[in-house]
Write a protein that holds these residues in place. Structure first.
Motif, PDB file in Angstrom:
ATOM      1  N   ASN A  71       0.822  -1.200   0.000  1.00  0.00           N
ATOM      2  CA  ASN A  71       0.000   0.000   0.000  1.00  0.00           C
ATOM      3  C   ASN A  71       0.863   1.260   0.000  1.00  0.00           C
ATOM      4  O   ASN A  71       0.501   2.270  -0.596  1.00  0.00           O
ATOM      5  N   LEU A  72       2.023   1.189   0.655  1.00  0.00           N
ATOM      6  CA  LEU A  72       2.942   2.337   0.696  1.00  0.00           C
ATOM      7  C   LEU A  72       3.744   2.483  -0.589  1.00  0.00           C
ATOM      8  O   LEU A  72       4.114   3.597  -0.972  1.00  0.00           O
ATOM      9  N   GLU A  73       4.046   1.369  -1.236  1.00  0.00           N
ATOM     10  CA  GLU A  73       4.899   1.353  -2.424  1.00  0.00           C
ATOM     11  C   GLU A  73       4.053   0.989  -3.653  1.00  0.00           C
ATOM     12  O   GLU A  73       3.850  -0.181  -3.968  1.00  0.00           O
ATOM     13  N   ALA A  74       3.558   2.002  -4.330  1.00  0.00           N
ATOM     14  CA  ALA A  74       2.680   1.797  -5.482  1.00  0.00           C
ATOM     15  C   ALA A  74       3.325   0.862  -6.515  1.00  0.00           C
ATOM     16  O   ALA A  74       4.486   1.017  -6.873  1.00  0.00           O
ATOM     17  N   GLY A  75       2.559  -0.129  -6.950  1.00  0.00           N
ATOM     18  CA  GLY A  75       3.026  -1.047  -7.983  1.00  0.00           C
ATOM     19  C   GLY A  75       3.802  -2.242  -7.475  1.00  0.00           C
ATOM     20  O   GLY A  75       4.117  -3.150  -8.242  1.00  0.00           O
ATOM     21  N   LEU A  76       4.116  -2.282  -6.202  1.00  0.00           N
ATOM     22  CA  LEU A  76       4.878  -3.404  -5.641  1.00  0.00           C
ATOM     23  C   LEU A  76       3.961  -4.603  -5.441  1.00  0.00           C
ATOM     24  O   LEU A  76       2.870  -4.477  -4.894  1.00  0.00           O
TER      25      LEU A  76
END
Length: 97
Positions: A71-76
């Motif tokens: 949720n913190l790291e978009a696309g992960l």
């Protein structure tokens, strides 16, 4: 009781664009630290407390932590990373007792 299985709740994220590591990366997220995901709160825990979690408690925290970081790291998408190993057999550090 030791089972010979070493657990981890650490995720290291490196963001690259054109093979250039972006400013502020890599970031290391520690799932032993307190975090909130959806409507659940997870308090800070020690290595010993992590080792004492039941498999169900550990897997619940691990799943929530992975979703929290994604949720913190978009696309992960942590589940598609081949080196994604939250636990491994290590009878030296975790001798079976």
């Amino acid at each position: 009781m030791n089972t010979g299985i070493q657990r981890s709740l650490t995720i290291s994220v490196t963001k690259k664009i054109s093979d250039i590591v972006q400013p502020g990366y890599p970031i290391i997220y520690q799932g032993r630290n307190a975090f909130n995901y959806l409507e659940s709160s997870y308090p800070t825990i020690t290595y010993d407390q992590m080792a004492d979690l039941t498999n169900e408690e550990y897997n619940t925290r691990l799943t929530a932590f992975k979703l929290y970081v994604q949720n913190l790291e978009a696309g992960l998408n942590i589940d598609v990373i081949q080196s994604n190993v939250p636990f491994l057999e290590n009878t030296t550090s975790c001798p079976i007792s």
